[in-house]
Design a protein around this motif. Sequence first.
Motif, PDB file in Angstrom:
ATOM      1  N   ARG A  80       0.853  -1.185   0.000  1.00 50.69           N
ATOM      2  CA  ARG A  80       0.000   0.000   0.000  1.00 50.69           C
ATOM      3  C   ARG A  80       0.895   1.243   0.000  1.00 50.69           C
ATOM      4  NH1 ARG A  80      -5.314  -0.942   1.242  1.00 50.69           N
ATOM      5  NH2 ARG A  80      -5.820  -3.045   1.997  1.00 50.69           N
ATOM      6  N   LEU A  81       1.034   1.869  -1.145  1.00 48.42           N
ATOM      7  CA  LEU A  81       1.884   3.041  -1.295  1.00 48.42           C
ATOM      8  C   LEU A  81       1.042   4.244  -1.693  1.00 48.42           C
ATOM      9  CD1 LEU A  81       4.849   1.480  -3.334  1.00 48.42           C
ATOM     10  CD2 LEU A  81       4.685   1.769  -0.848  1.00 48.42           C
ATOM     11  N   SER A  82       1.370   5.381  -1.103  1.00 49.84           N
ATOM     12  CA  SER A  82       0.685   6.618  -1.476  1.00 49.84           C
ATOM     13  C   SER A  82       1.185   7.088  -2.834  1.00 49.84           C
ATOM     14  CB  SER A  82       0.946   7.696  -0.424  1.00 49.84           C
ATOM     15  OG  SER A  82       2.318   8.085  -0.451  1.00 49.84           O
ATOM     16  N   ALA A  83       0.493   8.051  -3.415  1.00 48.87           N
ATOM     17  CA  ALA A  83       0.926   8.606  -4.703  1.00 48.87           C
ATOM     18  C   ALA A  83       2.311   9.222  -4.581  1.00 48.87           C
ATOM     19  CB  ALA A  83      -0.086   9.652  -5.173  1.00 48.87           C
ATOM     20  N   GLU A  84       2.577   9.894  -3.447  1.00 49.62           N
ATOM     21  CA  GLU A  84       3.891  10.503  -3.232  1.00 49.62           C
ATOM     22  C   GLU A  84       4.976   9.432  -3.149  1.00 49.62           C
ATOM     23  OE1 GLU A  84       4.929  14.062  -0.473  1.00 49.62           O
ATOM     24  OE2 GLU A  84       5.296  12.261   0.729  1.00 49.62           O
ATOM     25  N   GLU A  85       4.682   8.336  -2.477  1.00 46.32           N
ATOM     26  CA  GLU A  85       5.657   7.244  -2.363  1.00 46.32           C
ATOM     27  C   GLU A  85       5.915   6.601  -3.719  1.00 46.32           C
ATOM     28  OE1 GLU A  85       4.813   5.863   2.265  1.00 46.32           O
ATOM     29  OE2 GLU A  85       3.611   5.031   0.630  1.00 46.32           O
ATOM     30  N   ARG A  86       4.862   6.419  -4.497  1.00 47.70           N
ATOM     31  CA  ARG A  86       5.051   5.846  -5.841  1.00 47.70           C
ATOM     32  C   ARG A  86       5.907   6.772  -6.701  1.00 47.70           C
ATOM     33  NH1 ARG A  86      -0.467   4.583  -5.185  1.00 47.70           N
ATOM     34  NH2 ARG A  86      -1.089   6.316  -6.551  1.00 47.70           N
ATOM     35  N   ASN A  87       5.681   8.069  -6.613  1.00 49.84           N
ATOM     36  CA  ASN A  87       6.477   9.028  -7.391  1.00 49.84           C
ATOM     37  C   ASN A  87       7.933   9.015  -6.943  1.00 49.84           C
ATOM     38  OD1 ASN A  87       4.224   9.816  -8.845  1.00 49.84           O
ATOM     39  ND2 ASN A  87       3.768  11.561  -7.509  1.00 49.84           N
ATOM     40  N   THR A  88       8.146   8.856  -5.653  1.00 49.80           N
ATOM     41  CA  THR A  88       9.517   8.791  -5.129  1.00 49.80           C
ATOM     42  C   THR A  88      10.260   7.589  -5.684  1.00 49.80           C
ATOM     43  OG1 THR A  88       8.923   9.937  -3.073  1.00 49.80           O
ATOM     44  CG2 THR A  88      10.892   8.550  -3.019  1.00 49.80           C
ATOM     45  N   LEU A  89       9.609   6.432  -5.668  1.00 51.09           N
ATOM     46  CA  LEU A  89      10.245   5.219  -6.194  1.00 51.09           C
ATOM     47  C   LEU A  89      10.430   5.305  -7.703  1.00 51.09           C
ATOM     48  CD1 LEU A  89       8.377   2.578  -4.026  1.00 51.09           C
ATOM     49  CD2 LEU A  89      10.804   3.187  -3.879  1.00 51.09           C
ATOM     50  N   GLN A  90       9.475   5.926  -8.396  1.00 50.75           N
ATOM     51  CA  GLN A  90       9.614   6.082  -9.846  1.00 50.75           C
ATOM     52  C   GLN A  90      10.816   6.947 -10.185  1.00 50.75           C
ATOM     53  OE1 GLN A  90       7.323   4.501 -12.040  1.00 50.75           O
ATOM     54  NE2 GLN A  90       8.988   4.908 -13.444  1.00 50.75           N
ATOM     55  N   ALA A  91      11.035   8.021  -9.401  1.00 52.11           N
ATOM     56  CA  ALA A  91      12.194   8.888  -9.630  1.00 52.11           C
ATOM     57  C   ALA A  91      13.501   8.148  -9.369  1.00 52.11           C
ATOM     58  CB  ALA A  91      12.101  10.127  -8.741  1.00 52.11           C
ATOM     59  N   LEU A  92      13.488   7.276  -8.355  1.00 48.74           N
ATOM     60  CA  LEU A  92      14.680   6.497  -8.049  1.00 48.74           C
ATOM     61  C   LEU A  92      14.972   5.487  -9.143  1.00 48.74           C
ATOM     62  CD1 LEU A  92      16.910   5.697  -6.012  1.00 48.74           C
ATOM     63  CD2 LEU A  92      15.269   4.093  -5.013  1.00 48.74           C
ATOM     64  N   ILE A  93      13.949   4.834  -9.646  1.00 48.85           N
ATOM     65  CA  ILE A  93      14.133   3.786 -10.656  1.00 48.85           C
ATOM     66  C   ILE A  93      14.447   4.367 -12.028  1.00 48.85           C
ATOM     67  CG2 ILE A  93      12.935   1.970 -11.940  1.00 48.85           C
ATOM     68  CD1 ILE A  93      11.363   1.395  -9.352  1.00 48.85           C
ATOM     69  N   GLY A  94      13.704   5.394 -12.417  1.00 46.83           N
ATOM     70  CA  GLY A  94      13.812   5.861 -13.787  1.00 46.83           C
ATOM     71  C   GLY A  94      14.480   7.184 -14.006  1.00 46.83           C
ATOM     72  N   GLY A  95      14.795   7.890 -12.910  1.00 47.29           N
ATOM     73  CA  GLY A  95      15.489   9.154 -13.065  1.00 47.29           C
ATOM     74  C   GLY A  95      14.635  10.304 -13.540  1.00 47.29           C
ATOM     75  N   GLU A  96      13.311  10.137 -13.586  1.00 43.07           N
ATOM     76  CA  GLU A  96      12.420  11.202 -14.026  1.00 43.07           C
ATOM     77  C   GLU A  96      11.908  11.973 -12.819  1.00 43.07           C
ATOM     78  OE1 GLU A  96      11.811  12.081 -17.155  1.00 43.07           O
ATOM     79  OE2 GLU A  96      13.166  10.519 -17.858  1.00 43.07           O
ATOM     80  N   GLY A  97      11.913  13.301 -12.918  1.00 44.90           N
ATOM     81  CA  GLY A  97      11.407  14.123 -11.831  1.00 44.90           C
ATOM     82  C   GLY A  97      12.445  14.319 -10.745  1.00 44.90           C
TER      83      GLY A  97
END
Length: 480
Positions: A80-97
């Motif tokens: 269960r991840l919040s939208a902010e947590e998902r965005n944080t992990l996406q930035a870590l994985i893909g370098g976007e944002g």
Amino acid sequence: MKICIIAEGSYPYITGGVSSWIHSLITQMSEHEFIIYAIGAESKQKGKFKYKLPPNVVEVKETFLDAYLDEEVRWGSRFRLSAEERNTLQALIGGEGDLNWDRVFALLRSDKFVNVSDFLASKNYFDQLEQLCRFKYTHVPFTEMFWTVRSMILPLLLAIRSDVPQADIYHSVSTGYAGVIGALGKFLYGSPLLLTEHGIYSREREEEIIKADWVKGYFKDLWIEYFYRLSDCIYTAADQVVTLFGRNREIEIELGCPAEKIRIIPNGVRTSDYEALPSGPEDGKIRIGAVVRIVPIKDIKTMLQSFALVKREVPNAELVIMGPVEEDESYYEECLRMVEALEVQDVVFTGEVQVKEYLGKMDLLLLTSISEGQPLAVLEGMAAGKPFVTTNVGSCKELLNGADDGIGPCGLVAPVMHYEQIAQAIVTLCRNEGLRKDMGRNARERVQRYYKFEDFISEYRKLYATLGGDVRRWPESVLN
């Protein structure tokens, strides 16, 4: 004060260079306690220290980047991840944002994850990676992307989950994983963070990845971006950044480090330690020495190609390569095979030695690295009064030519990997004994004037006092 020095791939497992620098710093700072947070590549290094640790080292924390091999994995979980947590992990994985490292630390150290491997085997990770491929890597096979990104960030996630000893100051001696751990220490305990960057870690990793056979072409940019993101972490978090010379400072600013954080403290050596060294036999040989670890970034292969050309012009030349060979045994074997293929004689690999027993016997010294900071091996050779041939890396040109100091050159500089120009520079020095002696005198004078060991220690002592407040002496009984 208690100072946690965080070192990746160096102290206390490897001798020379950054490791020697760390050991000298700790030894000279007997008024402080030190914790060594040692990051190694492989668990087989555990406990295999190359240094006798000084008495003011009160703890050694070892962590290894291959520890993920021991983790059990549960596939297909969903968190269960919040939208902010998902965005944080996406930035870590893909370098976007924008990547907020404090959010990364808070999330990955939370009780949402019992085992970080579980996240990288979860449906959440699958969904985020699918999104990354859809928008950025449309032509890359998904399964390859899945395992590549997993292997890339899993060591980082495990490092972030590891225990960090509490300290008054965190001192990372590179960016990369050491930089992230330093930032994590500051996040957990609020202590000030110091970075000393000898070489530019992210640039060095980029050079390695570009040449690496194990990274497929379409993943090279992904890996390179990853290491630059790691550097961003400590550039943002550090209270003070120290580099060794002006050009490094310029590169750090280009990479996003705030200029106002950066100061320059050069390395230093004691010239008195390099007086009256044992001299070589009068046997007519010209001895060319190289104090260097046998690893790819030191480009021993170019050194050997250069020496093969030198032997045609100077048949009485001998190349003595002084340094440990076990750090990258496959590369060492490749170097031995190259010696055979070139059919070149008089190449000696000494292994790890007491360098002072050899320096006085050398007529000139050689460094062919493809990347350096401000190499201690060059400063030590200069202190011994020896002329150099180096590649144009790091501060080597500044060391050999000075900065309009009126002293004169103490060696010759050639382009990286240009074995013909390196060979010609070596031949020039081999054929001119007077030039070698003049450059050797210049070398010793420049070190005595600008690269004093006492100045280096004094600057760090003041820096620690400024960052940590009042210096608390610890009991003399412990020191004794």
